[in-house]
Write an enzyme that holds these catalytic residues in place. Structure first.
Site, PDB file in Angstrom:
ATOM      1  N   ARG A 644       0.828  -1.205   0.000  1.00 56.57           N
ATOM      2  CA  ARG A 644       0.000   0.000   0.000  1.00 56.57           C
ATOM      3  C   ARG A 644       0.863   1.257   0.000  1.00 56.57           C
ATOM      4  O   ARG A 644       1.874   1.349   0.696  1.00 56.57           O
ATOM      5  CB  ARG A 644      -0.896   0.000   1.228  1.00 56.57           C
ATOM      6  CG  ARG A 644      -1.774   1.228   1.314  1.00 56.57           C
ATOM      7  CD  ARG A 644      -2.699   1.120   2.477  1.00 56.57           C
ATOM      8  NE  ARG A 644      -4.061   1.310   2.025  1.00 56.57           N
ATOM      9  CZ  ARG A 644      -5.114   1.011   2.760  1.00 56.57           C
ATOM     10  NH1 ARG A 644      -4.947   0.463   3.932  1.00 56.57           N
ATOM     11  NH2 ARG A 644      -6.318   1.237   2.322  1.00 56.57           N
ATOM     12  N   GLN A 654      10.864   8.917  -3.621  1.00 53.03           N
ATOM     13  CA  GLN A 654      11.813   7.919  -3.131  1.00 53.03           C
ATOM     14  C   GLN A 654      12.258   6.978  -4.249  1.00 53.03           C
ATOM     15  O   GLN A 654      13.447   6.671  -4.381  1.00 53.03           O
ATOM     16  CB  GLN A 654      11.157   7.101  -2.025  1.00 53.03           C
ATOM     17  CG  GLN A 654      11.182   7.765  -0.671  1.00 53.03           C
ATOM     18  CD  GLN A 654      12.536   7.610   0.001  1.00 53.03           C
ATOM     19  OE1 GLN A 654      12.889   6.545   0.466  1.00 53.03           O
ATOM     20  NE2 GLN A 654      13.292   8.673   0.038  1.00 53.03           N
ATOM     21  N   GLY A 717       7.556  -0.973   2.009  1.00 52.54           N
ATOM     22  CA  GLY A 717       8.794  -0.200   2.146  1.00 52.54           C
ATOM     23  C   GLY A 717       9.337   0.163   0.786  1.00 52.54           C
ATOM     24  O   GLY A 717       9.360  -0.676  -0.117  1.00 52.54           O
ATOM     25  N   GLY A 719      12.225   2.706   0.334  1.00 53.76           N
ATOM     26  CA  GLY A 719      13.467   3.474   0.318  1.00 53.76           C
ATOM     27  C   GLY A 719      14.576   2.872  -0.513  1.00 53.76           C
ATOM     28  O   GLY A 719      15.393   3.602  -1.074  1.00 53.76           O
ATOM     29  N   GLU A 720      14.617   1.540  -0.626  1.00 53.02           N
ATOM     30  CA  GLU A 720      15.768   0.909  -1.263  1.00 53.02           C
ATOM     31  C   GLU A 720      15.444   0.114  -2.521  1.00 53.02           C
ATOM     32  O   GLU A 720      16.314  -0.085  -3.369  1.00 53.02           O
ATOM     33  CB  GLU A 720      16.469   0.000  -0.242  1.00 53.02           C
ATOM     34  CG  GLU A 720      17.155   0.800   0.841  1.00 53.02           C
ATOM     35  CD  GLU A 720      17.536  -0.032   2.045  1.00 53.02           C
ATOM     36  OE1 GLU A 720      18.740  -0.238   2.261  1.00 53.02           O
ATOM     37  OE2 GLU A 720      16.629  -0.471   2.770  1.00 53.02           O
TER      38      GLU A 720
END
Length: 753
Positions: A644, A654, A717, A719-720
């Site tokens: 989500r 990001q 997540g 960020g990466e």
């Protein structure tokens, strides 16, 4: 699949929207203050003196000229500096020990462990005076034999030991035999160079002692762990240290650990009795803050003529410093991406007399996916098969190594949508066949992958009688909109306007938040915010049910909706303000305390049940000058399964940021280490080349926005995952454009001519 996290608020209003970052005005107007922008009476300034040998001992250190400079307050060396306590040993039972940058006890020893190690600190009235005086310090050394050449030491690598954080290797079946028997195979050796973080804000520390109480302004990704480390090193109670980090000007892993600059600023402040600021130069960051390890990797794939994979071998060699460093999970993606009956994975490490390496955006997966996804593309060329078709033909229904279920996996959908948005059907599969004048045009794809997990987080939510909400959590804001996302979540959970929510963060006096690493902070803090909001609503409902006239009397919380600033059942309900006023309360507060025991138990339980990860499909178009070999990335499409989406605007940012960093990794970034002396030869943005605006095309990113039912609010997540697969997509596009497979990053002109 259902879990407690599958429950969501029925009347969500803010989650998923494109909300401006709440700190945007402060940052764009200059109101935001960073670690090097806090002033104190009597503030002094510190500068470092760096060793110029890779290994040895200091036999003498002449500080007379430095001490004679007007304005110099002190010159601290191993001969006169107060001693810090040694760094504690790393322990998985105490996650705060993970922030140990190196094991060196700075200025408490005459030993030199790497070229660039701080051997003296000059404290002066102005930064200019400190830097000038530092240049006058003259150490003399007895040099000792040193190993600094990664390529030369690679044969001495030893197998990496497995730990609770990552595995050093894994086997399923007999991959070597399967590879030898495969009708079609590729066997390739890849190399990636060292990389360094280049955040807009270089590392800086402002340290102030008041007796045994310490205040530190620091750009940090782990304030709770850093505070505990400082308490251990300086022998003071943890509660007597306040670490303030409200704004961090970029980090990407480089501000997770406690490095020399932080420790020496605190040491200098204690030694001089003055507030001290130590702001590293860009070169100082390279010399004292670890970067990404170099690697060599072997990826061998076997397949039948129809493209069904029969063997996968992925081995790696990475670097650690003798004085610290963290192995990278280079073969991680190879455990999970392809349905292969025989797999062999092995990670190896070699210890060198260099600064410890550290986490850098998607450590392991970023460079590991370059090798794996380049090899998959090369196998597609050998088979004469479309690269997407090959990947989809080997898309597993369950995790290939463990047989566990995937908590969430929509790679087929990501590739289908990405191919449509990118126009993959226009690709002529013949290498070198697509041209635009003097430019050779190539299209490449690669899979993005990054595991998901959570950390413990403590959260307090306070609801005032005026309708204002305060969320308190020691989380970190490094530019990704962390506080904004938690405000959106709290606003929806309590049914209040976003503008009525204030998030307090970046202060170690707040309830301990999660470290900002591993793409785990948003989910970790969200779990705490959701639990605290529910607990708060239950408290409000309890107050309401005490009043006979309340329309909420006899209602259960699960029957109610939080909306319009209160709790409602259908058209009947009350505002929070009315309930609190009747109860004579000016506020209600709920607290959730993160538990390490519960965290470890949940982590182990999750690991037994399923594999959690964000994933995606990277599509790249390049143009290569047929005469000069110049490579330009001309188009990019990325489609991601990140569960989500909390804030569509910051998520897009990001993912684009990760892709930009990946393009830099593919085409230009490389830390150059003198293999004789261990000296970093390009410690500046003039010589270490990061992408600029002219290097980056419009980047089209899209998220599938399908919740993962095993994660808080269904988020995974972001960020990466955006950097993973990027270098491979570029390399694969270059291969399509030129017919040349580049195995060694970065892809520079000399490798194409």
């Amino acid at each position: 699949m259902t879990t407690k996290y599958a429950e969501t608020t029925a009347h969500e209003k803010y989650v998923g929207r494109r909300v401006d970052r709440l700190d945007g005005r402060a940052k764009t107007t200059g109101e935001a203050r960073y670690a090097a922008e806090y002033s104190y009476p009597g503030l002094a300034y510190a500068a470092l003196v760096h060793a110029t040998i890779p290994r040895g001992r200091i036999t003498a250190i002449d500080t007379a000229a430095a001490r004679a400079v007007p304005g110099v307050i002190a010159v601290l060396t191993h001969e006169n500096a107060p001693a810090m306590k040694p760094a504690p040993k790393v322990s998985m039972m105490d996650l705060s020990t993970l922030v140990i940058g190196t094991s060196v006890n700075y200025l408490a020893t005459d030993e030199v462990h790497w070229n660039g190690q701080p051997v003296a600190v000059v404290v002066a009235e102005t930064p200019e005076t400190a830097r000038h005086a530092a240049s006058l310090v003259r150490p003399a050394y007895q040099e000792l034999p040193a190993a600094v050449d990664f390529a030369a030491e690679e044969p001495n690598a030893i197998p990496q030991k497995s730990s609770a954080l990552q595995s050093g290797g894994a086997d399923k079946g007999d991959a070597r035999a399967a590879l030898a028997a495969a009708p079609v195979s590729v066997d390739l050796r890849f190399t990636t160079p060292p990389h360094h973080h280049n955040a807009i804000e270089p590392h800086a520390t402002t340290a102030v002692w008041d007796g045994d109480r310490l205040t530190v302004h620091e750009g940090s990704q782990a304030i709770t762990w850093m505070r505990k480390h400082l308490a251990a090193r300086f022998g003071v109670p943890e509660q007597g240290i306040r670490l303030l980090s409200p704004y961090v000007g970029g980090a990407f892993g480089g501000k997770t650990m406690v490095w020399a600059g932080t420790l020496l600023a605190v040491l200098a402040a204690r030694a001089t009795g003055r507030p001290v600021r130590l702001a590293l130069t860009r070169a100082g960051v390279y010399h004292t803050v670890g970067g990404r390890t170099p690697s060599t990797q072997r990826v061998a794939l076997g397949a039948d003529p129809d493209g069904k994979l029969t063997a996968l071998i992925h081995t790696s060699v990475a670097r650690l410093g003798r004085i610290g460093g963290m192995p990278e999970q280079i073969t991680s993606a190879s455990r999970h991406l392809y349905d292969v009956p025989d797999i062999h994975l092995r990670q190896n490490i070699v210890q060198l007399d260099l600064l410890a390496n550290t986490a850098m955006r998607a450590p392991g997966e970023s460079i590991g996916t370059f090798a794996l996804e380049s090899a998959v593309d090369e196998l597609a060329c050998e088979l004469g098969m479309d690269p997407i078709e090959l990947r989809m033909r080997n898309e597993p229904a369950r995790d290939p190594m463990s047989g566990k279920r995937f908590a969430h996996r929509m790679l087929r959908e990501a590739y289908a949508l990405g191919a449509e948005r990118f126009g993959w059907h226009e690709r002529d599969p013949r290498p070198g066949s697509m041209r635009d004048g003097r430019w050779l045009v190539g299209m490449g794809v690669a899979t993005a992958y990054h595991p998901a997990f959570q950390l413990p987080a403590s959260v307090t939510v306070r609801l005032g009688a005026d309708g204002g909400v305060v969320v308190r959590c020691g989380l970190h804001e490094m530019g990704m909109g962390a506080a904004t996302a938690q405000a959106q979540i709290a606003a929806d959970e309590l049914g209040v306007p976003l503008e009525s929510v204030r998030v307090e963060y970046g202060d170690s006096d707040l309830p301990p938040g999660p470290a900002a690493g591993g793409s785990a902070q948003t989910a970790s803090a969200a779990a705490g915010v959701l639990a605290a909001c529910r607990k708060l609503k239950q408290s409000v409902l309890t107050l309401a049910r005490r009043a006979p006239e309340s329309p909420l009397r006899g209602r259960r919380l699960d029957d109610l909706q939080a909306r319009d600033g209160g709790l409602y059942h259908g058209g009947s309900g009350e505002t929070y303000a009315a309930i609190l006023a009747r109860a004579g309360r000016d506020h209600v507060e709920a607290a959730i305390k993160g538990s390490m025991v519960k965290f470890l138990a949940k982590m182990l339980r999750d690991q037994r049940r399923w594999v959690k990860a964000a994933s995606g499909a990277q599509f790249c178009e390049v143009r290569v000058d047929r005469d000069t070999g110049e490579v330009r990335v001309s188009r990019w499409v990325g489609v991601f399964d990140v569960g989500r989406v909390i804030n569509a605007k910051t998520v897009d940012s990001q993912l684009r940021g990760g892709i930009v960093m990946g393009i830099g990794m593919a085409l230009s970034e490389e830390t150059l280490v003198d293999h004789r002396t261990g000296r970093i030869m390009n410690p500046s943005l003039a010589e270490y080349h990061v992408p600029v605006h002219a290097d980056i095309p419009r980047i089209d990113v899209h998220c599938l926005d399908d919740p993962d039912p095993t994660m808080p609010l269904g988020l995974i997540g972001v960020g990466e995952v955006g950097i993973t697969g990027v270098a491979a997509a570029v390399a694969n596009a270059v291969r399509h454009a030129t017919g040349k497979r580049v195995l060694d990053l970065p892809i520079t002109l000399d490798k194409l001519l």
